[in-house]
Motif scaffolding. Structure first.
Motif, PDB file in Angstrom:
ATOM      1  N   ALA A  33       0.828  -1.214   0.000  1.00 51.05           N
ATOM      2  CA  ALA A  33       0.000   0.000   0.000  1.00 51.05           C
ATOM      3  C   ALA A  33       0.862   1.263   0.000  1.00 51.05           C
ATOM      4  N   ARG A  34       1.935   1.239   0.774  1.00 54.52           N
ATOM      5  CA  ARG A  34       2.828   2.406   0.833  1.00 54.52           C
ATOM      6  C   ARG A  34       3.875   2.377  -0.278  1.00 54.52           C
ATOM      7  N   GLY A  35       4.013   1.237  -0.930  1.00 55.18           N
ATOM      8  CA  GLY A  35       4.988   1.110  -2.010  1.00 55.18           C
ATOM      9  C   GLY A  35       6.420   1.192  -1.511  1.00 55.18           C
ATOM     10  N   VAL A  36       6.683   0.523  -0.405  1.00 52.31           N
ATOM     11  CA  VAL A  36       8.031   0.575   0.177  1.00 52.31           C
ATOM     12  C   VAL A  36       8.587  -0.836   0.368  1.00 52.31           C
ATOM     13  N   VAL A  37       9.844  -1.006  -0.042  1.00 50.75           N
ATOM     14  CA  VAL A  37      10.545  -2.270   0.196  1.00 50.75           C
ATOM     15  C   VAL A  37      11.721  -1.983   1.108  1.00 50.75           C
ATOM     16  N   GLU A  38      11.899  -2.835   2.098  1.00 51.38           N
ATOM     17  CA  GLU A  38      13.000  -2.629   3.028  1.00 51.38           C
ATOM     18  C   GLU A  38      13.663  -3.963   3.354  1.00 51.38           C
ATOM     19  N   ILE A  39      15.000  -3.952   3.402  1.00 49.86           N
ATOM     20  CA  ILE A  39      15.732  -5.146   3.825  1.00 49.86           C
ATOM     21  C   ILE A  39      16.134  -4.956   5.275  1.00 49.86           C
ATOM     22  N   LYS A  40      15.892  -5.969   6.082  1.00 42.71           N
ATOM     23  CA  LYS A  40      16.170  -5.851   7.509  1.00 42.71           C
ATOM     24  C   LYS A  40      17.068  -6.992   7.984  1.00 42.71           C
ATOM     25  N   ARG A  41      17.739  -6.778   9.095  1.00 38.81           N
ATOM     26  CA  ARG A  41      18.625  -7.793   9.676  1.00 38.81           C
ATOM     27  C   ARG A  41      18.262  -8.020  11.135  1.00 38.81           C
ATOM     28  N   VAL A  42      18.508  -9.238  11.594  1.00 35.82           N
ATOM     29  CA  VAL A  42      18.283  -9.542  13.008  1.00 35.82           C
ATOM     30  C   VAL A  42      19.341 -10.540  13.506  1.00 35.82           C
ATOM     31  N   SER A  43      19.841 -10.280  14.707  1.00 39.92           N
ATOM     32  CA  SER A  43      20.813 -11.182  15.326  1.00 39.92           C
ATOM     33  C   SER A  43      20.103 -12.436  15.821  1.00 39.92           C
ATOM     34  N   TYR A  44      20.819 -13.531  15.877  1.00 42.09           N
ATOM     35  CA  TYR A  44      20.245 -14.751  16.455  1.00 42.09           C
ATOM     36  C   TYR A  44      21.353 -15.511  17.173  1.00 42.09           C
ATOM     37  N   ASP A  45      20.970 -16.599  17.834  1.00 42.40           N
ATOM     38  CA  ASP A  45      21.926 -17.383  18.614  1.00 42.40           C
ATOM     39  C   ASP A  45      22.745 -18.291  17.673  1.00 42.40           C
ATOM     40  N   ILE A  46      23.808 -17.714  17.119  1.00 38.47           N
ATOM     41  CA  ILE A  46      24.646 -18.440  16.147  1.00 38.47           C
ATOM     42  C   ILE A  46      25.301 -19.656  16.807  1.00 38.47           C
ATOM     43  N   THR A  47      25.771 -19.474  18.047  1.00 42.54           N
ATOM     44  CA  THR A  47      26.467 -20.560  18.747  1.00 42.54           C
ATOM     45  C   THR A  47      25.581 -21.798  18.881  1.00 42.54           C
ATOM     46  N   LYS A  48      24.317 -21.567  19.194  1.00 39.98           N
ATOM     47  CA  LYS A  48      23.392 -22.696  19.354  1.00 39.98           C
ATOM     48  C   LYS A  48      23.211 -23.436  18.020  1.00 39.98           C
ATOM     49  N   ALA A  49      23.037 -22.666  16.947  1.00 37.09           N
ATOM     50  CA  ALA A  49      22.879 -23.287  15.620  1.00 37.09           C
ATOM     51  C   ALA A  49      24.140 -24.057  15.237  1.00 37.09           C
ATOM     52  N   GLN A  50      25.298 -23.491  15.567  1.00 39.43           N
ATOM     53  CA  GLN A  50      26.579 -24.143  15.239  1.00 39.43           C
ATOM     54  C   GLN A  50      26.749 -25.447  16.006  1.00 39.43           C
ATOM     55  N   ARG A  51      26.394 -25.395  17.291  1.00 36.71           N
ATOM     56  CA  ARG A  51      26.551 -26.583  18.132  1.00 36.71           C
ATOM     57  C   ARG A  51      25.705 -27.737  17.596  1.00 36.71           C
ATOM     58  N   LYS A  52      24.476 -27.422  17.192  1.00 35.48           N
ATOM     59  CA  LYS A  52      23.593 -28.465  16.644  1.00 35.48           C
ATOM     60  C   LYS A  52      24.184 -29.071  15.365  1.00 35.48           C
ATOM     61  N   MET A  53      24.799 -28.208  14.548  1.00 32.88           N
ATOM     62  CA  MET A  53      25.391 -28.706  13.297  1.00 32.88           C
ATOM     63  C   MET A  53      26.561 -29.629  13.580  1.00 32.88           C
ATOM     64  N   LEU A  54      27.392 -29.249  14.552  1.00 35.53           N
ATOM     65  CA  LEU A  54      28.535 -30.098  14.918  1.00 35.53           C
ATOM     66  C   LEU A  54      28.042 -31.432  15.479  1.00 35.53           C
ATOM     67  N   ASP A  55      27.026 -31.374  16.346  1.00 32.79           N
ATOM     68  CA  ASP A  55      26.455 -32.598  16.918  1.00 32.79           C
ATOM     69  C   ASP A  55      25.887 -33.505  15.834  1.00 32.79           C
ATOM     70  N   ALA A  56      25.358 -32.894  14.778  1.00 32.20           N
ATOM     71  CA  ALA A  56      24.756 -33.678  13.684  1.00 32.20           C
ATOM     72  C   ALA A  56      25.816 -34.255  12.746  1.00 32.20           C
ATOM     73  N   GLY A  57      27.075 -33.817  12.928  1.00 35.41           N
ATOM     74  CA  GLY A  57      28.149 -34.311  12.067  1.00 35.41           C
ATOM     75  C   GLY A  57      28.215 -33.603  10.727  1.00 35.41           C
ATOM     76  N   LEU A  58      27.655 -32.409  10.650  1.00 35.76           N
ATOM     77  CA  LEU A  58      27.712 -31.634   9.396  1.00 35.76           C
ATOM     78  C   LEU A  58      29.111 -31.022   9.244  1.00 35.76           C
TER      79      LEU A  58
END
Ligand code: ZN
Length: 243
Positions: free
Chosen positions: A206-231
């Motif tokens: 409706a406003r004709g606006v596009v915006e790209i946004k960023r958000v922090s997340y728990d990278i360490t937790k995601a990494q730990r799961k990947m290591l545990d999975a053997g990726l």
């Protein structure tokens, strides 16, 4: 209508949940999924389930989605990506695999064209990495705006015949009728522009606006799961680099 455009989650549940949390305060009417829900990350099944629970208005096929269900050739994938695809395939249940198989390559919703890679032979999943690549897709699009993912590098291109202007990532643009816009929403689960935060786009029609946004997340937790999975370790460590 306010759309949240989410791409390249890549099995990263922590990043998806952080983005969803942020989006819960954004008065979003509809979710768009631009492909690559799986591949690389440790939570393919939970990501598919969570993303589907948003009731997306459209959900587009990515090369990793189709690769994990035998719908696209993965011989061009690098060693780590191919390993992750084979691992992902084993994690999928019948319902999720069927969902990935049924995803379309292109969709048009109102003023938006949606495709994972590019509009030039969408099933080849070509990358849009520069003005020339962007030009090809912009000359093929029939709507004012086209959203893509795939490169994991967010950015907005604006196009008018004989005029191509590139906006830097993180910018916000107002849609002007004389132009066409190509928006790369970046990646939720594996950004590659040097910024490790999850990336997504919001389109306020409706406003004709596009915006790209960023958000922090728990990278360490995601990494730990990947290591545990053997990726593969290279896939694990690149999350912190955002590369
Ligand atoms: Zn991807």
């Amino acid at each position: 209508m306010r759309y949240a455009i989410i791409s390249d989650i890549h099995g990263n549940l922590e990043a998806l949940e952080a983005a969803a949390q942020e989006l819960s305060g954004e008065r979003i009417d509809e979710f768009i999924l631009l492909g690559d829900m799986v591949g690389y990350g440790a939570d393919p099944l939970a990501v598919i389930k969570t993303a589907r629970s948003y009731g997306p208005k459209a959900s587009i096929a990515g090369n990793h989605d189709w690769g994990s269900v035998g719908m696209t050739d993965i011989s061009g994938f690098n060693k780590e990506a191919a390993f992750a695809i084979r691992w992902t395939a084993k994690m999928l249940d019948e319902d999720s695999a069927g969902y990935l198989k049924g995803l379309p390559l292109v969709a048009i919703i109102g003023n938006m064209t949606l495709v994972h890679g590019s509009l030039e032979n969408p099933s080849e999943f070509n990358y849009i990495l520069n003005d020339g690549d962007a030009y090809i897709t912009m000359s093929l699009m029939k709507t004012p705006v086209c959203f893509v993912g795939h490169s994991h590098v967010p950015g907005i291109y604006r196009y008018k015949p004989r005029d191509l202007e590139v906006f830097s990532a993180g910018s916000k643009v107002s849609i002007e009728p004389a132009y066409r816009y190509l928006v790369n929403a970046g990646s939720i689960g594996q950004p590659r522009d040097g910024d490790p935060r999850a990336s997504y786009a919001i389109f306020d029609e409706a406003r004709g606006v596009v915006e790209i946004k960023r958000v922090s997340y728990d990278i360490t937790k995601a990494q730990r799961k990947m290591l545990d999975a053997g990726l593969p370790a290279t896939l694990v460590y690149r999350l912190r680099e955002g590369k």
